[in-house]
Write a protein that holds these residues in place. Structure first.
Motif, PDB file in Angstrom:
ATOM      1  N   LEU A  83       0.850  -1.183   0.000  1.00 14.09           N
ATOM      2  CA  LEU A  83       0.000   0.000   0.000  1.00 14.09           C
ATOM      3  C   LEU A  83       0.890   1.240   0.000  1.00 14.09           C
ATOM      4  O   LEU A  83       1.838   1.323   0.799  1.00 14.09           O
ATOM      5  CB  LEU A  83      -0.915   0.001   1.216  1.00 14.09           C
ATOM      6  CG  LEU A  83      -1.757  -1.270   1.407  1.00 14.09           C
ATOM      7  CD1 LEU A  83      -2.559  -1.182   2.691  1.00 14.09           C
ATOM      8  CD2 LEU A  83      -2.673  -1.484   0.220  1.00 14.09           C
ATOM      9  N   VAL A  84       0.586   2.195  -0.872  1.00 18.71           N
ATOM     10  CA  VAL A  84       1.443   3.375  -1.055  1.00 18.71           C
ATOM     11  C   VAL A  84       0.572   4.613  -0.971  1.00 18.71           C
ATOM     12  O   VAL A  84      -0.555   4.640  -1.469  1.00 18.71           O
ATOM     13  CB  VAL A  84       2.188   3.321  -2.408  1.00 18.71           C
ATOM     14  CG1 VAL A  84       3.077   4.552  -2.571  1.00 18.71           C
ATOM     15  CG2 VAL A  84       3.016   2.043  -2.521  1.00 18.71           C
ATOM     16  N   ALA A  85       1.124   5.648  -0.323  1.00 17.87           N
ATOM     17  CA  ALA A  85       0.483   6.960  -0.273  1.00 17.87           C
ATOM     18  C   ALA A  85       1.581   8.013  -0.290  1.00 17.87           C
ATOM     19  O   ALA A  85       2.621   7.862   0.375  1.00 17.87           O
ATOM     20  CB  ALA A  85      -0.372   7.104   0.974  1.00 17.87           C
ATOM     21  N   ALA A  86       1.372   9.079  -1.053  1.00 14.76           N
ATOM     22  CA  ALA A  86       2.364  10.145  -1.174  1.00 14.76           C
ATOM     23  C   ALA A  86       1.676  11.481  -1.064  1.00 14.76           C
ATOM     24  O   ALA A  86       0.639  11.717  -1.695  1.00 14.76           O
ATOM     25  CB  ALA A  86       3.127  10.044  -2.495  1.00 14.76           C
ATOM     26  N   ALA A  87       2.270  12.392  -0.249  1.00 18.23           N
ATOM     27  CA  ALA A  87       1.760  13.750  -0.079  1.00 18.23           C
ATOM     28  C   ALA A  87       2.750  14.528   0.768  1.00 18.23           C
ATOM     29  O   ALA A  87       3.573  13.944   1.507  1.00 18.23           O
ATOM     30  CB  ALA A  87       0.389  13.740   0.583  1.00 18.23           C
ATOM     31  N   PHE A  88       2.695  15.845   0.666  1.00 17.44           N
ATOM     32  CA  PHE A  88       3.518  16.758   1.472  1.00 17.44           C
ATOM     33  C   PHE A  88       5.013  16.492   1.303  1.00 17.44           C
ATOM     34  O   PHE A  88       5.821  16.763   2.193  1.00 17.44           O
ATOM     35  CB  PHE A  88       3.164  16.651   2.960  1.00 17.44           C
ATOM     36  CG  PHE A  88       1.719  16.845   3.261  1.00 17.44           C
ATOM     37  CD1 PHE A  88       1.072  18.020   2.908  1.00 17.44           C
ATOM     38  CD2 PHE A  88       0.979  15.842   3.860  1.00 17.44           C
ATOM     39  CE1 PHE A  88      -0.275  18.202   3.183  1.00 17.44           C
ATOM     40  CE2 PHE A  88      -0.352  16.005   4.123  1.00 17.44           C
ATOM     41  CZ  PHE A  88      -0.984  17.187   3.778  1.00 17.44           C
ATOM     42  N   GLY A  89       5.426  15.925   0.147  1.00 20.44           N
ATOM     43  CA  GLY A  89       6.844  15.720  -0.103  1.00 20.44           C
ATOM     44  C   GLY A  89       7.393  14.415   0.414  1.00 20.44           C
ATOM     45  O   GLY A  89       8.621  14.226   0.393  1.00 20.44           O
ATOM     46  N   VAL A  90       6.589  13.493   0.883  1.00 20.63           N
ATOM     47  CA  VAL A  90       7.066  12.199   1.360  1.00 20.63           C
ATOM     48  C   VAL A  90       6.227  11.101   0.731  1.00 20.63           C
ATOM     49  O   VAL A  90       5.109  11.332   0.286  1.00 20.63           O
ATOM     50  CB  VAL A  90       6.998  12.097   2.901  1.00 20.63           C
ATOM     51  CG1 VAL A  90       7.948  13.085   3.556  1.00 20.63           C
ATOM     52  CG2 VAL A  90       5.582  12.297   3.385  1.00 20.63           C
ATOM     53  N   ARG A  91       6.808   9.913   0.760  1.00 20.07           N
ATOM     54  CA  ARG A  91       6.144   8.729   0.193  1.00 20.07           C
ATOM     55  C   ARG A  91       6.128   7.655   1.271  1.00 20.07           C
ATOM     56  O   ARG A  91       7.185   7.253   1.786  1.00 20.07           O
ATOM     57  CB  ARG A  91       6.892   8.239  -1.044  1.00 20.07           C
ATOM     58  CG  ARG A  91       6.318   6.958  -1.667  1.00 20.07           C
ATOM     59  CD  ARG A  91       7.252   6.472  -2.774  1.00 20.07           C
ATOM     60  NE  ARG A  91       6.762   5.254  -3.379  1.00 20.07           N
ATOM     61  CZ  ARG A  91       5.931   5.191  -4.415  1.00 20.07           C
ATOM     62  NH1 ARG A  91       5.496   6.315  -4.954  1.00 20.07           N
ATOM     63  NH2 ARG A  91       5.549   4.030  -4.914  1.00 20.07           N
ATOM     64  N   LEU A  92       4.932   7.154   1.628  1.00 20.83           N
ATOM     65  CA  LEU A  92       4.779   6.132   2.651  1.00 20.83           C
ATOM     66  C   LEU A  92       4.416   4.812   1.984  1.00 20.83           C
ATOM     67  O   LEU A  92       3.529   4.772   1.124  1.00 20.83           O
ATOM     68  CB  LEU A  92       3.696   6.527   3.648  1.00 20.83           C
ATOM     69  CG  LEU A  92       3.388   5.562   4.794  1.00 20.83           C
ATOM     70  CD1 LEU A  92       3.103   6.325   6.073  1.00 20.83           C
ATOM     71  CD2 LEU A  92       2.181   4.682   4.455  1.00 20.83           C
ATOM     72  N   THR A  93       5.110   3.753   2.399  1.00 22.05           N
ATOM     73  CA  THR A  93       4.868   2.425   1.836  1.00 22.05           C
ATOM     74  C   THR A  93       4.601   1.453   2.970  1.00 22.05           C
ATOM     75  O   THR A  93       5.368   1.390   3.938  1.00 22.05           O
ATOM     76  CB  THR A  93       6.069   1.942   1.012  1.00 22.05           C
ATOM     77  OG1 THR A  93       6.353   2.906  -0.016  1.00 22.05           O
ATOM     78  CG2 THR A  93       5.769   0.592   0.366  1.00 22.05           C
ATOM     79  N   LEU A  94       3.506   0.699   2.856  1.00 16.39           N
ATOM     80  CA  LEU A  94       3.173  -0.354   3.805  1.00 16.39           C
ATOM     81  C   LEU A  94       3.335  -1.692   3.083  1.00 16.39           C
ATOM     82  O   LEU A  94       2.575  -2.023   2.184  1.00 16.39           O
ATOM     83  CB  LEU A  94       1.738  -0.209   4.319  1.00 16.39           C
ATOM     84  CG  LEU A  94       1.450   1.001   5.219  1.00 16.39           C
ATOM     85  CD1 LEU A  94      -0.021   1.057   5.549  1.00 16.39           C
ATOM     86  CD2 LEU A  94       2.261   0.918   6.502  1.00 16.39           C
ATOM     87  N   SER A  95       4.363  -2.436   3.488  1.00 13.27           N
ATOM     88  CA  SER A  95       4.633  -3.740   2.886  1.00 13.27           C
ATOM     89  C   SER A  95       4.037  -4.822   3.769  1.00 13.27           C
ATOM     90  O   SER A  95       4.274  -4.828   4.989  1.00 13.27           O
ATOM     91  CB  SER A  95       6.140  -3.955   2.730  1.00 13.27           C
ATOM     92  OG  SER A  95       6.707  -2.926   1.931  1.00 13.27           O
ATOM     93  N   PRO A  96       3.251  -5.767   3.211  1.00 10.08           N
ATOM     94  CA  PRO A  96       2.674  -6.839   4.040  1.00 10.08           C
ATOM     95  C   PRO A  96       3.762  -7.668   4.719  1.00 10.08           C
ATOM     96  O   PRO A  96       4.731  -8.086   4.083  1.00 10.08           O
ATOM     97  CB  PRO A  96       1.871  -7.670   3.045  1.00 10.08           C
ATOM     98  CG  PRO A  96       1.598  -6.739   1.907  1.00 10.08           C
ATOM     99  CD  PRO A  96       2.780  -5.841   1.818  1.00 10.08           C
ATOM    100  N   ALA A  97       3.625  -7.884   6.011  1.00 14.23           N
ATOM    101  CA  ALA A  97       4.556  -8.680   6.810  1.00 14.23           C
ATOM    102  C   ALA A  97       3.746  -9.536   7.764  1.00 14.23           C
ATOM    103  O   ALA A  97       3.548  -9.160   8.923  1.00 14.23           O
ATOM    104  CB  ALA A  97       5.539  -7.786   7.561  1.00 14.23           C
ATOM    105  N   PRO A  98       3.223 -10.665   7.309  1.00 14.89           N
ATOM    106  CA  PRO A  98       2.385 -11.497   8.184  1.00 14.89           C
ATOM    107  C   PRO A  98       3.144 -11.955   9.426  1.00 14.89           C
ATOM    108  O   PRO A  98       4.307 -12.355   9.365  1.00 14.89           O
ATOM    109  CB  PRO A  98       2.008 -12.685   7.282  1.00 14.89           C
ATOM    110  CG  PRO A  98       2.197 -12.183   5.891  1.00 14.89           C
ATOM    111  CD  PRO A  98       3.334 -11.215   5.947  1.00 14.89           C
ATOM    112  N   GLY A  99       2.486 -11.867  10.564  1.00 14.95           N
ATOM    113  CA  GLY A  99       3.090 -12.286  11.816  1.00 14.95           C
ATOM    114  C   GLY A  99       4.004 -11.259  12.445  1.00 14.95           C
ATOM    115  O   GLY A  99       4.554 -11.497  13.528  1.00 14.95           O
TER     116      GLY A  99
END
Length: 553
Positions: free
Chosen positions: A500-516
């Protein structure tokens, strides 16, 4: 020469109003007593005791009261009055039995005996069918198709052999079987509609029966698809033996004594036409009722799967009508005072104080002054007066003047730009503080909880050269939460492995699935845990808004 008018009797003697009056006891004050009284008479009828005296009705009712706890005591019922009322409504028929008298005085007294009228018995059975209906009645019968095929093959043989009685028996059985299939299908699909309308209130009812429903629908659909071409071919084989001969044989063996031969012929020809439209339409372009039933079954399977998907998504996301109402109930329970509860109620349901408007009637002299306000006719009010407090047409149709406050616009624009600069600066500090939450080996680094215990997760820690113990401030947390909202809102159902990716205000946030695993972010207000995801924040200068400021900074 005019035909003589045939006098009607029995069921044909009941007009429309008379047939509707048969159900009058259902709306009477003592309708439960009437129902059990008719059940007592029916129990005697099932024992071939058709005509009952009042004492025998009381005995039958007492017998039901011994086995049925809901049955009223006959001693507390005015049986003669109830029986006479049922006679007036046409449910029962009353006669006199003089043979019961043992003396002249008894003979002069009334010895009434009662029995069901044919229409009254049918009305009572209709009521009982409604009262005894259950969910198990709404099922599709997949075993009937083999019987239909066997009956059609036997019908072709009987028609070819000229066996009129066998033709009548098989054709009558086919007619009843198809009517039962249509009735069962209508009840079943109506039950599915009711189940879909009630799943929001009681989803556990649907979840408890979903597997049985899907299995039932698939089995019925498979049998229908397997037998449809064979039934169509069997219908054509019957017609090759002679359609006119078939109809004449069925009408000849028909045991209805009050119908003319022409009426019986027309009736059986109509029945065969309906059977043929069900199984084998005359043209290949015309869909049969069996094809429509298969389409409805396919649509029902899709509706059940879609309903299951909606319930699963609602439960996985944690938001449903039930959870919202429970959450709202918790708010009301936690309200500190009655005034706070009233304020919460007004805010939730959008209620407010009523707007009072005084408008005179167009013709005041038409309403007497002594007439009560409750009885006086209402006065029509315009929506503009009720909502905005002004009568329609004020300003001679010109639009109202728009109040343009330059100073207020300037102040709001300054506040907007200041908030945007604050978010951009906080995002820049957030990107510098934590470019990644994944360790060098690709596994999340261990963090500590508030009490210092080790956590099997990843801590969102600053980069090299910064203090790892320094928490994120409120502005950084606000930016992080807004990015998390955008990223989590983009989740696609059925794709849990997609980052999952979201970008705003000059930064980019990434949520990578990590089960457990989980990621832990230390903030000034506490600890933020992200279960099942690894968090990464990196600079993204292209997302910084480049706007021409309308007012100076």
């Amino acid at each position: 020469m005019p035909q003589p008018r045939v006098q009607s009797f029995g069921l044909d003697d009941f007009a429309l109003d008379d047939r509707l009056r048969l159900f009058s006891y259902l709306t009477a004050d003592n309708r439960i007593g009437y129902l059990w009284l008719l059940r007592a008479i029916e129990s005697a009828r099932n024992s071939y005791h058709l005509v009952l005296h009042t004492s025998e009705v009381a005995a039958a009712l007492a017998g039901l009261a011994e086995t049925q706890p809901d049955c009223p005591d006959p001693a507390g019922l005015e049986l003669p009055r109830l029986l006479d009322a049922l006679v007036d409504w046409g449910v029962l028929d009353r006669g006199q039995d003089g043979a019961r008298a043992t003396s002249l005085a008894e003979y002069r007294n009334r010895h009434s005996v009662y029995q069901f009228t044919e229409a009254g018995y049918r009305a009572h059975r209709a009521v009982e069918s409604v009262l005894s209906a259950s969910l198990n009645d709404s099922t599709l019968s997949r075993l009937v198709f083999a019987d239909l095929l066997a009956d059609l093959q036997a019908l072709a043989v009987a028609n070819a052999a000229g066996d009129a009685e066998e033709v009548y028996r098989k054709l009558s059985r086919l007619d009843r079987a198809l009517a039962d299939i249509a009735e069962r299908a209508a009840r079943f699909y109506h039950m599915l509609g009711d189940l879909g309308r009630t799943h929001d209130v009681r989803p556990e009812v649907f979840l408890a029966h979903k597997d049985a429903l899907l299995s039932h629908l698939r089995d019925f659909y498979d049998e229908l698809q397997r037998y449809t071409p064979r039934l169509r071919e069997a219908v054509r084989e019957v017609e090759t033996t002679g359609l006119d001969r078939l109809v004449e044989a069925a009408a000849e063996a028909d045991e209805r004594v009050f119908g003319t031969p022409v009426e019986r012929l027309d009736d059986w020809r109509r029945r065969w036409s309906g059977l043929r439209s069900w199984l084998a339409p005359p043209s290949a372009d015309l869909p049969s009722e069996a094809d429509r039933l298969a389409g409805a079954t396919t649509a029902a399977i899709g509706d059940v799967l879609a309903l299951l998907r909606r319930i699963t998504e609602a439960r996985r996301g944690g938001v449903s009508r039930e959870s919202q109402l429970r959450h709202l109930a918790a708010w009301f329970t936690a309200a500190g005072s009655v005034d706070a509860a009233h304020a919460l109620f007004d805010a939730v349901f959008g209620l407010g104080a009523p707007r009072h408007a005084g408008v005179a009637h167009p013709d005041p002299e038409a309403i007497p002054t002594r007439l009560s306000w409750w009885d006086a006719p209402a006065v029509e009010l315009s929506r503009t007066l009720v909502q905005f407090g002004r009568t329609p047409g004020q300003g001679n149709g010109r639009p109202a003047r728009i109040d343009r406050s330059a100073s207020e616009r300037h102040r709001l624009r300054e506040h907007q730009l200041a908030e945007e600069r604050r978010h951009v600066e906080a995002a820049a500090r957030l990107a510098e503080a934590g470019p990644a939450a994944i360790g060098p080996d690709g596994a999340p680094r261990a963090g500590t909880d508030q009490d210092g215990t080790d956590q099997s997760g990843a801590e969102f820690s600053p980069d090299a050269g910064t203090d790892p113990a320094e928490p994120l401030d409120d502005a950084q947390v606000a930016v992080l939460r807004r990015l998390l909202d955008v990223a989590l809102a983009a989740r696609a159902p059925g794709r849990p492995d997609t980052p999952l990716v979201a970008a705003a205000f000059g930064v980019r946030l990434t949520l990578s699935p990590a089960p457990g695993r989980f990621t832990t972010v230390r903030t000034a207000g506490g600890w933020l845990h992200l279960d099942g995801y690894a968090l990464t924040v990196a600079p993204a200068r292209h997302t910084v808004a480049q706007r021409r400021e309308l007012v100076p900074a």
